[in-house]
Design a protein around this motif. Structure first.
Motif, short mmCIF file in Angstrom:
data_model
loop_
_atom_site.label_atom_id
_atom_site.label_comp_id
_atom_site.label_asym_id
_atom_site.label_seq_id
_atom_site.Cartn_x
_atom_site.Cartn_y
_atom_site.Cartn_z
N ARG A 19 0.84 -1.21 0.00
CA ARG A 19 0.00 0.00 0.00
C ARG A 19 0.87 1.26 0.00
NH1 ARG A 19 -4.78 -1.10 -1.76
NH2 ARG A 19 -5.79 -2.79 -0.67
N GLU A 20 1.94 1.21 0.79
CA GLU A 20 2.86 2.36 0.82
C GLU A 20 3.50 2.57 -0.54
OE1 GLU A 20 6.96 3.82 3.03
OE2 GLU A 20 5.88 2.11 3.84
N LEU A 21 3.96 1.49 -1.15
CA LEU A 21 4.58 1.61 -2.47
C LEU A 21 3.58 2.13 -3.50
CD1 LEU A 21 6.74 -1.66 -2.57
CD2 LEU A 21 7.55 0.70 -2.30
N ALA A 22 2.34 1.68 -3.40
CA ALA A 22 1.31 2.16 -4.32
C ALA A 22 1.10 3.66 -4.16
CB ALA A 22 -0.01 1.41 -4.08
N SER A 23 1.14 4.12 -2.93
CA SER A 23 0.87 5.54 -2.68
C SER A 23 2.00 6.45 -3.16
CB SER A 23 0.59 5.78 -1.20
OG SER A 23 1.77 5.67 -0.44
N SER B 232 0.30 2.75 -13.48
CA SER B 232 0.18 1.31 -13.69
C SER B 232 0.96 0.53 -12.64
CB SER B 232 0.62 0.92 -15.11
OG SER B 232 1.99 1.23 -15.32
N ILE B 233 2.09 1.07 -12.21
CA ILE B 233 2.87 0.42 -11.15
C ILE B 233 2.13 0.55 -9.83
CG2 ILE B 233 5.05 0.45 -9.87
CD1 ILE B 233 5.25 -0.59 -12.79
N ALA B 234 1.53 1.70 -9.57
CA ALA B 234 0.75 1.90 -8.35
C ALA B 234 -0.41 0.91 -8.30
CB ALA B 234 0.23 3.33 -8.29
N ARG B 235 -1.06 0.68 -9.44
CA ARG B 235 -2.17 -0.28 -9.51
C ARG B 235 -1.69 -1.68 -9.19
NH1 ARG B 235 -3.22 -3.51 -13.31
NH2 ARG B 235 -2.11 -2.34 -14.90
N ILE B 236 -0.55 -2.06 -9.71
CA ILE B 236 0.01 -3.39 -9.44
C ILE B 236 0.31 -3.55 -7.95
CG2 ILE B 236 2.02 -4.89 -9.81
CD1 ILE B 236 2.04 -3.76 -12.73
N GLY C 19 -1.16 -1.99 -5.56
CA GLY C 19 -2.46 -2.08 -4.91
C GLY C 19 -3.06 -3.47 -5.03
N GLU C 20 -2.91 -4.08 -6.19
CA GLU C 20 -3.41 -5.44 -6.39
C GLU C 20 -2.66 -6.45 -5.52
OE1 GLU C 20 -3.08 -6.10 -10.60
OE2 GLU C 20 -4.76 -4.77 -11.06
N MET C 21 -1.36 -6.24 -5.39
CA MET C 21 -0.57 -7.12 -4.53
C MET C 21 -1.01 -6.97 -3.07
SD MET C 21 3.14 -6.73 -6.36
CE MET C 21 4.02 -7.83 -5.27
N ALA C 22 -1.28 -5.73 -2.64
CA ALA C 22 -1.76 -5.49 -1.28
C ALA C 22 -3.09 -6.21 -1.05
CB ALA C 22 -1.92 -3.99 -1.04
N GLU C 23 -3.99 -6.14 -2.03
CA GLU C 23 -5.27 -6.83 -1.91
C GLU C 23 -5.08 -8.33 -1.79
OE1 GLU C 23 -7.79 -5.69 -5.17
OE2 GLU C 23 -7.77 -3.58 -4.58
#
Length: 61
Positions: A18-22, A28-32, A34-38
């Motif tokens: 989540r931190e990396l996404a933010s 597109s990297i932020a989305r990935i 986020g998907e990994m966090a989920e």
């Protein structure tokens, strides 16, 4: 590794993703991230649900 250690590990991974996404500049990297966090959060939720269904003598609630 115990189930609690597993849950702690995956929860930590979810928070890190989540931190990396933010902070990711690329959407597109932020989305990935986020998907990994989920994904990690689903693992934690599944482990918690499993623990709640166990009898107390086996570590359940």
């Amino acid at each position: 590794m115990s189930k609690q250690n597993d849950m702690d590990y995956y929860q930590g991974r979810a928070l890190h993703e989540r931190e990396l996404a933010s902070i990711s500049a690329d959407a597109s990297i932020a989305r990935i991230h986020g998907e990994m966090a989920e994904h990690y959060e689903k693992i934690v939720a599944g482990a918690k649900a499993e623990a709640e269904t166990l009898p107390a003598s086996f570590g359940g609630g």
